[in-house]
Design an enzyme around this catalytic site. Structure first.
Site, PDB file in Angstrom:
ATOM      1  CG  HIS A  32     -59.326 -38.921  28.135  1.00 55.16           C
ATOM      2  ND1 HIS A  32     -58.387 -38.021  28.569  1.00 55.16           N
ATOM      3  CD2 HIS A  32     -59.250 -39.977  28.980  1.00 55.16           C
ATOM      4  CE1 HIS A  32     -57.768 -38.500  29.629  1.00 55.16           C
ATOM      5  NE2 HIS A  32     -58.277 -39.698  29.894  1.00 55.16           N
ATOM      6  CD  GLU A  42     -60.073 -34.163  25.312  1.00 54.75           C
ATOM      7  OE1 GLU A  42     -59.437 -33.303  25.947  1.00 54.75           O
ATOM      8  OE2 GLU A  42     -60.588 -35.171  25.846  1.00 54.75           O
ATOM      9  CB  CYS A  76     -54.600 -35.063  29.422  1.00 54.23           C
ATOM     10  SG  CYS A  76     -55.067 -36.450  28.346  1.00 54.23           S
ATOM     11  CB  CYS A 136     -56.518 -35.506  24.692  1.00 57.44           C
ATOM     12  SG  CYS A 136     -57.507 -36.787  25.510  1.00 57.44           S
TER      13      CYS A 136
END
Length: 157
Positions: free
Chosen positions: A56, A58, A86, A89
């Site tokens: 992801h 992040e 999410c 993260c």
């Protein structure tokens, strides 16, 4: 420069990362880590390219920032991300000791900054993360909507 103008500047850089993701046929999410009003890391989703469910924006940006600073503790850093983090993260942001998270679009399926769950709320963690939601939300949301609409249309053809 006002705090709002400064935050929008960094969110626009995150949007550039998100556009790079879309161009690579990745979900258009971008993230930028800032310390002392300087970008020290930026990334976009690369799950498809890396075949990695943890790739992801992040997490990739946090890894870059930690590498650049030589420490997993990202004290004094802020992260700007185009989509609400999410749970994975958000947990990493907490553990990295990020000072603040700014995000654009709400993540109605997996948002962990208040939309589905709130990992940044008062849960007795040893660290608090300030959350600023809705930063350039329309532009961030439109990028995601346009990406998924194009994917659905391509599947129909």
């Amino acid at each position: 420069m006002s705090d709002l103008a400064r935050a929008e500047q960094w969110m626009r850089l995150a949007l550039e990362e998100a556009r790079s993701a879309a161009a690579a046929d990745e979900v258009p999410v971008g993230a930028v880590v800032v310390r002392d009003n300087q970008a020290i890391a930026s990334a976009h989703d690369r799950k498809m390219e890396l075949r990695d469910p943890t790739a992801h924006a992040e997490l990739l940006a946090l890894r870059q920032a930690a590498d650049r600073l030589g420490d997993w503790r990202l004290d004094g850093c802020e992260i700007f991300v185009t989509l609400e983090p999410c749970a994975m993260c958000a947990g990493a942001i907490l553990l990295a000791r990020i000072e603040a998270v700014y995000f654009g679009a709400d993540n109605v399926k997996f948002g962990a900054a208040g939309t589905r769950i709130d990992l940044f709320g008062d849960h007795g963690w040893n660290h608090r993360v300030r959350v600023v939601r809705g930063m350039l939300a329309d532009e961030c949301g439109r990028l995601l909507t346009d990406y998924f609409r194009a994917k659905r249309n391509a599947e129909r053809d």
